[in-house]
Design an enzyme around this catalytic site. Structure first.
Site, PDB file in Angstrom:
ATOM      1  N   ASP A 202       0.869  -1.243  -0.209  1.00  0.00           N
ATOM      2  CA  ASP A 202       0.122   0.184   0.186  1.00  0.00           C
ATOM      3  C   ASP A 202       0.879   1.219   0.027  1.00  0.00           C
ATOM      4  O   ASP A 202       2.111   1.152  -0.114  1.00  0.00           O
ATOM      5  CB  ASP A 202      -0.952   0.216   1.423  1.00  0.00           C
ATOM      6  CG  ASP A 202      -2.123   0.632   0.776  1.00  0.00           C
ATOM      7  OD1 ASP A 202      -2.258   1.686   0.640  1.00  0.00           O
ATOM      8  OD2 ASP A 202      -3.389   0.034   0.797  1.00  0.00           O
TER       9      ASP A 202
ATOM     10  N   HIS B 247      -3.010   3.098  -4.581  1.00  0.00           N
ATOM     11  CA  HIS B 247      -2.237   2.599  -3.372  1.00  0.00           C
ATOM     12  C   HIS B 247      -0.670   2.345  -3.823  1.00  0.00           C
ATOM     13  O   HIS B 247      -0.361   1.246  -3.113  1.00  0.00           O
ATOM     14  CB  HIS B 247      -3.086   1.625  -2.658  1.00  0.00           C
ATOM     15  CG  HIS B 247      -4.371   2.015  -1.998  1.00  0.00           C
ATOM     16  ND1 HIS B 247      -4.213   2.720  -0.828  1.00  0.00           N
ATOM     17  CD2 HIS B 247      -5.628   1.918  -2.508  1.00  0.00           C
ATOM     18  CE1 HIS B 247      -5.626   3.425  -0.495  1.00  0.00           C
ATOM     19  NE2 HIS B 247      -6.244   2.897  -1.471  1.00  0.00           N
TER      20      HIS B 247
ATOM     21  N   GLU C 158     -10.029   2.695  -4.750  1.00  0.00           N
ATOM     22  CA  GLU C 158      -9.531   4.111  -4.332  1.00  0.00           C
ATOM     23  C   GLU C 158      -8.283   4.604  -5.397  1.00  0.00           C
ATOM     24  O   GLU C 158      -7.450   5.456  -4.828  1.00  0.00           O
ATOM     25  CB  GLU C 158      -9.142   4.069  -3.129  1.00  0.00           C
ATOM     26  CG  GLU C 158     -10.175   3.733  -2.006  1.00  0.00           C
ATOM     27  CD  GLU C 158      -9.950   4.070  -0.662  1.00  0.00           C
ATOM     28  OE1 GLU C 158     -10.736   4.337   0.146  1.00  0.00           O
ATOM     29  OE2 GLU C 158      -8.602   3.624  -0.289  1.00  0.00           O
TER      30      GLU C 158
END
Length: 766
Positions: free
Chosen positions: A197, A264, A327
């Site tokens: 991440d 990420h 995301e």
């Protein structure tokens, strides 16, 4: 339910338990079929566990049962391959076993012992787990009396998952094994391991050593100060990962790795800047939230990720490889001439379609190697490969859409199955998000959306709860967040929906809590902790209080004391609200029908100072935003307390229903907290409260955050990150809400309130 009917139900808990004991067994998750009849059996140290000679899988299950029983009940059992010559625990594989599938088993308890039979190795293992639960259904050590029982059992879902985020905070291999052990005891079978991440790269990739030399470490805010480490991180070597995968496999748990892409990606770009879009090397992120860094989409980066997947596939034999896909804020792609040119060359119209193409490159590569891609539900945007499986996290809509498109799905919605949501909104909770996801809310979660028809519902592989660790820096934080909610998840994943009954689950849970205590699992007792409620202002006005007791689960017999003694079974039983005279201290506890504590005793001091104080969990959000976090003083704090409730969008708290008669000052215990949050497009929602001094102020306003100013308390320039603000409050009468707003710049720290106390006006001589 009226308070009197509620108390009556509590008081009759023992009667309910008698009826319960006659119809079921003290096992979680509850088996698919159970009948209780006949003569039971007592297991002693002389009772052998018998398996067929040469059956290594049966021997493995037997050794597991013997080890667990010795550890948790101090009852040593020997495994034997000799023919059965008397009462015994028998574990046997049989292709004709009266069960469904490889994970099913049959278990019978009678005067001759415990007999477990299954078609497959997994079923025999789960039968051994159930046998262990029967052996530990009542607390104690040594011999165990097992009531007669006849069980036919198999899971409802094939995917019974738990996701562990090892990026935001890193767990040692022993800590991961602790969680795997508990998964096995709950018959969960998929560990989704989040390994990369923005905040770290945790898996060794030998071809690209910079991923762990650089990407596995971050420099925290206030590094080296206030207990914060100078450097935070770590990674798992390939040998450690192989050992972990093998350890899980021995417990019939498949480890599914997650390598997040195309977003990420900041830790990877920090390691190899050429993978990014801007060409610049960012630091490994110290911020929680949604960071802007994406992988670029050129051939070299696609090849890089294929090479990473090659090493991942050698370490993880799982059919599924998780590629994230969530995301991915497209700003960098939109701003990049190179990315836009690539889109044009590929004939791709927009950035969502570009993400679909990117994910497709990974899906095709995995398919060519006999694997399948799974990703978060954003991979639906722009289309996805036919073989892809969708993990629905933004509610259940992603699962519904994917199943209707003939994709397999796993239900893992936020906030319902996000274990970083707090267990309760109690003032004594530790870190996490609100609103709380209670034990009951997880128990009642139904994995198959009602919007799916019978054919579409067949695409639901199962259910998974997620443990994100931004605010869970230690194993104790994780244990507090996960347990006993893992029990509720396990039953939702395993037990037929018609068999699941919340009251019955509560009756079986105390035995499981005892198993946790035996194994030193730091579970939360939030569901059973007693709340002690009074009308603060009425008590302040009269000097007397009417006390109401309750707990979240509405379960247990509540006992209390007002004389300073520790409450127990001999203390008064709570039947209805009772009156006390101030000052006093009320202590209360919830007990099960056997008199065993369901939670630690709680106490509440009732005096003028305490009643005029609101602790951090008792302050609410100001109007306009429902975002709510409980955080610790530093991002990597290793203690469970203190914690501070904050709203990263509005540095403002409400002290509700303040009785201001006779009040002349306010004292606020305050903490200066790092603003380490990346909010992406939501950054525009952050409310700015302009300061009038260089460091800002705490402003107290009446009735609303636009109301009359009652006090302005300047914030200190530096020094300790925890401090007390105190100052005069303009005299008022009556009951009013107070808005406590910090006017510091939104580029600076966030301020948390530990407690706010109203102080009486100083009486002066005439």
């Amino acid at each position: 339910m009226s308070i009197h009917r509620y108390v009556l139900c509590l008081a009759l808990g023992g009667v309910a338990a008698v009826a319960h004991a006659a119809t079921t067994v003290n096992v979680i998750p509850l088996p698919a079929q159970v009948s209780v009849a006949g003569e039971g059996f007592t297991v002693t140290a002389q009772t052998p566990i018998v398996v067929d000679a040469g059956d290594a899988d049966a021997r493995h299950a037997a050794d597991y049962l013997a080890s667990l029983t010795a550890k948790t009940r101090q009852l040593p059992l020997q495994v034997s391959t000799a023919p059965v010559r008397g009462p015994a625990i028998v574990l046997k594989r049989d292709p004709q076993a009266p069960v469904q599938g490889e994970e099913g088993y049959a278990l019978d308890v009678d005067a001759q012992g415990i007999h477990v039979v299954a078609k497959g190795e997994a079923g025999l293992f789960y039968g051994a787990v159930t046998a262990w639960q029967l052996l530990t259904a009542t607390p104690g050590q040594g011999d165990a009396r097992i009531p007669a029982a006849h069980i036919r059992d198999e899971p409802r879902f094939a995917w019974r998952g738990f996701m562990l985020d090892s990026v935001r905070h890193f767990q040692t291999t022993d800590e991961v094994r602790t969680l795997i052990d508990q998964m096995a005891q709950h018959k969960l079978n998929v560990l989704h391991w989040h390994l990369t991440d923005d905040q770290g790269w945790r898996i060794e990739i030998k071809r690209y050593p910079e991923l762990t030399r650089i990407g596995a470490w971050r420099t925290p805010p206030d590094a080296g100060k206030n207990g914060e480490p100078a450097r935070y991180g770590g990674f798992y070597t390939q040998d450690e990962i192989r050992a972990m995968v093998a350890y899980a496999a021995e417990r019939h748990i498949t480890v599914v790795p997650e390598i997040d892409m195309p977003g990420h990606a900041q830790a990877a770009v920090a390691s190899y800047p050429e993978l990014g879009v801007t060409g610049q090397r960012p630091p490994v992120s110290v911020d929680w939230g949604v960071n802007p860094y994406l992988y670029n989409v050129d051939d070299a980066t696609v090849q890089f990720l294929h090479n990473v997947l090659d090493e991942v596939m050698t370490l993880f034999p799982s059919t599924y490889i998780h590629v994230g896909g969530d995301e991915a804020v497209k700003d960098q792609w939109q701003a990049s001439a190179a990315v836009q040119a690539r889109m044009h060359a590929l004939g791709i119209k927009n950035e969502d379609a570009l993400q679909s193409w990117f994910i497709g490159q990974m899906g095709q590569y995995l398919n060519a190697h006999g694997r399948r891609l799974i990703g978060w539900d954003e991979i639906l945007e722009g289309g996805l490969p036919a073989s892809a499986t969708v993990m629905s996290w933004r509610g259940t809509e992603g699962a519904i859409k994917a199943a209707r498109l003939d994709h397999d799905v796993v239900l893992s919605p936020a906030p319902q199955l996000y274990l970083d949501q707090m267990q309760s909104d109690r003032a004594d909770e530790t870190t996490g998000r609100l609103p709380p996801m209670s034990l009951e809310s997880i128990y009642r979660f139904e994995p198959v959306p009602k919007a799916l028809d019978a054919t579409q519902a067949k695409h639901v592989l199962g259910v998974q709860a997620n443990m994100w660790t931004e605010h869970m820096p230690t194993l104790r934080h994780i244990e507090h967040a996960v347990f006993p909610r893992m029990d509720a998840l396990a039953e939702a994943a395993w037990t037929p929906v018609a068999r699941r009954q919340w009251p019955d689950f509560l009756q079986r849970l105390p035995a499981q809590l005892a198993r946790y205590r035996t194994q030193d699992i730091g579970y939360a007792d939030s569901a059973f902790a007693v709340s002690i409620d009074v009308d603060r202002n009425a008590a302040l006005a009269s000097g007397h209080a009417s006390v109401t007791l309750f707990n979240q689960a509405k379960h247990g017999q509540l006992h209390y004391s007002t004389d300073g003694s520790e409450p127990g079974a001999s203390s008064p039983l709570y039947v209805k609200p009772f009156a006390v005279t101030l000052p006093t201290t009320v202590k209360a506890i919830a007990l099960d029908e056997a008199g065993t504590a369901l939670a630690a005793a709680r106490e509440r001091v009732l005096d003028a100072n305490a009643l005029r104080t609101r602790t951090t969990g008792e302050l609410s959000n100001c109007a306009g935003s429902d975002f709510y976090l409980r955080v610790q003083p530093t991002p990597d704090a290793t203690s469970m307390a203190p914690s501070y409730a904050i709203n990263v969008f509005d540095n403002c708290r409400m002290y509700g229903k303040a009785r201001l008669d006779g009040i002349g000052a306010i004292r606020v215990d305050t903490a200066r907290l790092p603003r380490n949050y990346q909010l992406a497009h939501d950054a525009k929602l952050v409310v700015s409260h302009p300061a009038t001094t260089p460091n800002g102020e705490l402003v107290i306003r009446m009735d609303s955050c636009k109301g009359k100013t009652l006090a302005t308390l300047p914030l200190p320039a530096g020094g300790s990150n925890t401090f007390t603000l105190e100052g005069a409050l303009t005299r008022q009468k009556g009951v009013h809400d107070l808005c406590l707003v910090f006017t510091s710049p939104i580029t600076g720290p966030i301020y948390g309130i530990g407690a706010a106390t109203l102080l009486p006006a100083v009486q002066t001589s005439p």
